[in-house]
Design an enzyme around this catalytic site. Structure first.
Site, short mmCIF file in Angstrom:
data_model
loop_
_atom_site.label_atom_id
_atom_site.label_comp_id
_atom_site.label_asym_id
_atom_site.label_seq_id
_atom_site.Cartn_x
_atom_site.Cartn_y
_atom_site.Cartn_z
N GLU A 56 0.83 -1.20 0.00
CA GLU A 56 0.00 0.00 0.00
C GLU A 56 0.87 1.26 0.00
OE1 GLU A 56 -3.59 1.96 2.78
OE2 GLU A 56 -2.47 0.21 3.48
N CYS A 61 -5.74 -2.91 1.93
CA CYS A 61 -5.60 -2.97 3.39
C CYS A 61 -6.94 -3.15 4.12
CB CYS A 61 -4.85 -1.74 3.88
SG CYS A 61 -4.19 -1.88 5.56
N LYS A 111 -9.14 3.21 -2.52
CA LYS A 111 -9.55 2.61 -1.25
C LYS A 111 -10.94 3.08 -0.85
CE LYS A 111 -7.38 1.68 3.26
NZ LYS A 111 -6.20 2.01 4.10
#
Length: 262
Positions: A41, A143, A109
């Protein structure tokens, strides 16, 4: 298809050095027979860099030209996290570049993690796209996204065979790496590759523990806490056998689940 992932400290606040490391790791992964290399990430900038640096290093698609060149020169697909400039806002993004150097997917994200994420990122994703790569359907998450069951299920229902997940998982979240990732692979019958940072980053202690899990939930490769590269192979016959033996997706009863979306 053989998946490689790189776990390491990267190059914080130094995108040119991060690109240079990417080029070396792409060559190493290709030499070891990999078809795709996954990096962590916010790989290009480092994760815990604060809002000013996140904006400073944010890129549009044009800024990804070096990675596109590496992919084409090595004949390997690349997936990595970076701060994306979207108008005047910054997103936590991951891009998938094909072995021909073309951008196949760009994902932002969708679930921001605490004040750390919210301070840096003002553009939040809302889409779960998939793309074809080497005969497989691939999706991306980042994540915290994988800690919710719904995003991975969205990708599985869209036909994903493989989910690539760059992460910046820190102490004390070992349970995500050790338990959640295999569970997501098992319940969706997909391959999941989870690439973390290692080392320290301005007060954060990354746990490492990157992994590649099979569609039956078995851990095919697991990193320790230091720098390393993992590899594992996607086996179509095994994948088909897992789905045939336990047709979890086909046996779902969506009419019963409506209240869960509230």
């Amino acid at each position: 298809m053989k998946i490689a992932l790189y776990q390491g400290p990267g190059a914080v606040n130094d995108p040119p050095a991060a690109f240079a490391l990417m080029e070396r790791k792409a060559a190493e992964a290709k030499a070891r027979g990999a078809d795709v290399l996954l990096l962590p990430e916010m790989y290009l900038s480092g994760y815990n860099i604060g809002p000013e640096n996140a904006r400073r290093y944010a890129l549009t698609a044009a800024g990804l030209a070096p990675a596109r060149r590496f992919a084409k020169e090595q004949g390997i697909a690349l997936a990595f996290g970076y701060p994306e400039l979207v108008g005047e806002r910054v997103a936590n993004a991951v891009v998938l570049i094909g072995p021909d150097g073309e951008i196949l997917l760009n994902y932002r994200k969708t679930h921001l993690f605490g004040e750390l994420d919210r301070a840096m990122f003002k553009e939040v994703g809302a889409q779960f796209p998939v793309a074809r790569l080497g005969g497989y359907t691939v999706g991306l998450l980042i994540c915290y996204d994988i800690e919710f069951p719904e995003p991975a299920r969205r990708l599985a229902l869209a036909g994903a065979d493989i989910i690539l997940v760059p992460t910046a998982s820190m102490e004390p979240y070992d349970q995500v790496a050790r338990h959640v990732i295999p569970a997501r692979a098992y319940e969706n019958q997909v391959y999941v590759a989870y690439a973390n940072h290692s080392g320290q980053d301005d007060g954060l202690s990354y746990i490492g523990l990157s992994s590649i899990c099979g569609p039956d939930g078995k851990v095919l490769a697991l990193a320790g806490t230091g720098e390393e590269m993992l590899l594992a192979e996607v086996v179509p016959a095994h994948h088909a056998a897992v789905r045939r033996a336990d047709p979890l997706l086909a046996d779902r009863r969506p009419a019963l689940y409506g209240p869960l979306a509230g």
